[in-house]
Write a protein that holds these residues in place. Structure first.
Motif, PDB file in Angstrom:
ATOM      1  N   LYS A   1      -5.610   1.297 -14.934  1.00 33.99           N
ATOM      2  CA  LYS A   1      -6.978   1.380 -14.388  1.00 33.99           C
ATOM      3  C   LYS A   1      -7.060   0.775 -12.992  1.00 33.99           C
ATOM      4  O   LYS A   1      -7.884   1.178 -12.183  1.00 33.99           O
ATOM      5  N   ASN A   2      -6.189  -0.197 -12.702  1.00 35.43           N
ATOM      6  CA  ASN A   2      -6.195  -0.803 -11.368  1.00 35.43           C
ATOM      7  C   ASN A   2      -5.836   0.201 -10.279  1.00 35.43           C
ATOM      8  O   ASN A   2      -6.077  -0.044  -9.104  1.00 35.43           O
ATOM      9  N   PHE A   3      -5.255   1.334 -10.667  1.00 37.60           N
ATOM     10  CA  PHE A   3      -4.837   2.342  -9.693  1.00 37.60           C
ATOM     11  C   PHE A   3      -5.794   3.523  -9.622  1.00 37.60           C
ATOM     12  O   PHE A   3      -5.482   4.532  -9.002  1.00 37.60           O
ATOM     13  N   ASP A   4      -6.949   3.415 -10.234  1.00 39.25           N
ATOM     14  CA  ASP A   4      -7.916   4.515 -10.229  1.00 39.25           C
ATOM     15  C   ASP A   4      -8.969   4.380  -9.137  1.00 39.25           C
ATOM     16  O   ASP A   4     -10.091   4.847  -9.296  1.00 39.25           O
ATOM     17  N   GLN A   5      -8.608   3.773  -8.030  1.00 41.29           N
ATOM     18  CA  GLN A   5      -9.548   3.631  -6.927  1.00 41.29           C
ATOM     19  C   GLN A   5      -9.923   5.009  -6.382  1.00 41.29           C
ATOM     20  O   GLN A   5      -9.065   5.860  -6.204  1.00 41.29           O
ATOM     21  N   GLU A   6     -11.191   5.201  -6.132  1.00 45.72           N
ATOM     22  CA  GLU A   6     -11.724   6.462  -5.610  1.00 45.72           C
ATOM     23  C   GLU A   6     -11.210   7.660  -6.400  1.00 45.72           C
ATOM     24  O   GLU A   6     -10.805   8.670  -5.843  1.00 45.72           O
ATOM     25  N   PHE A   7     -11.264   7.548  -7.712  1.00 49.00           N
ATOM     26  CA  PHE A   7     -10.757   8.595  -8.600  1.00 49.00           C
ATOM     27  C   PHE A   7     -11.439   9.933  -8.329  1.00 49.00           C
ATOM     28  O   PHE A   7     -10.799  10.985  -8.389  1.00 49.00           O
TER      29      PHE A   7
ATOM     30  N   GLU B   1       0.815  -1.214   0.000  1.00 51.61           N
ATOM     31  CA  GLU B   1       0.000   0.000   0.000  1.00 51.61           C
ATOM     32  C   GLU B   1       0.850   1.266   0.000  1.00 51.61           C
ATOM     33  O   GLU B   1       0.511   2.249  -0.646  1.00 51.61           O
TER      34      GLU B   1
ATOM     35  N   ARG C   1       0.861   4.192  -9.305  1.00 48.57           N
ATOM     36  CA  ARG C   1      -0.177   4.917 -10.038  1.00 48.57           C
ATOM     37  C   ARG C   1       0.473   5.986 -10.909  1.00 48.57           C
ATOM     38  O   ARG C   1       0.175   6.113 -12.091  1.00 48.57           O
TER      39      ARG C   1
ATOM     40  N   TRP D   1      -8.837   9.650   5.031  1.00 47.28           N
ATOM     41  CA  TRP D   1      -7.966   8.607   4.473  1.00 47.28           C
ATOM     42  C   TRP D   1      -6.581   8.679   5.090  1.00 47.28           C
ATOM     43  O   TRP D   1      -6.014   7.664   5.475  1.00 47.28           O
TER      44      TRP D   1
END
Length: 160
Positions: free
Chosen positions: A63-69, A29, A36, A140
């Motif tokens: 795209k796997n790194f676009d969490q909570e874009f 994490e 990203r 966060w």
């Protein structure tokens, strides 16, 4: 029976030259934002150099790194990477949300504390976050510190 080196079934009629391998990455994490930034910048750079096919090949991985874009699009990926790694090195920070401008946007900074008695170091995270995104970022970051910070007094930074 399988080959101990590549996992291919022995006696497989396909030659090793036409069997594609797959690489699986496990990204901690604390390195999420660095990855990203890497994928998105490479996608952009390849496209700018006229290598659109390669850029499009990277898209599914990025795209796997676009969490909570919708929240994190206002924040600098490089600053997010430094903040995440800094937390794992034992630096503590406080999120400061500035006053809203005429556009309804606000700056967001983190004041990191170092040695006891030292002046906090300020890191700019965003110049133009919406108030909702700034509040979610603050939550966060506080959660990140609670989960990833080392036990107090334990030196784990780059010089440890």
């Amino acid at each position: 029976m399988t080959c101990e080196h590549c996992g291919r079934a022995t006696g497989d009629p396909r030659s090793a030259s036409n069997v594609e391998r797959e690489i699986v990455l496990r990204i901690p994490e604390r390195h999420f934002w660095l990855m990203r930034k890497t994928f998105h910048e490479m996608e952009l750079k390849l496209g700018m150099h006229g290598l659109g096919e390669l850029a499009n090949t990277l898209k599914p991985y990025g795209k796997n790194f676009d969490q909570e874009f919708d929240v994190f699009r206002y924040f600098d990926d490089g600053a997010m990477a430094m903040a995440s790694i800094g937390v794992t090195w034992g630096y503590r920070g406080v999120v400061l949300i500035g006053t809203m401008d005429a556009r309804g946007r606000c700056p967001v900074h983190i004041d990191f504390t170092g040695e006891p008695g030292s002046r906090p170091r300020r890191m700019r995270m965003s110049d133009c976050a919406t108030p909702e995104a700034a509040d979610r970022f603050k939550a966060w970051f506080e959660d990140l510190q609670d989960r990833l910070a080392p036990p107090s007094g334990e030196a784990v930074g780059p010089d440890a």
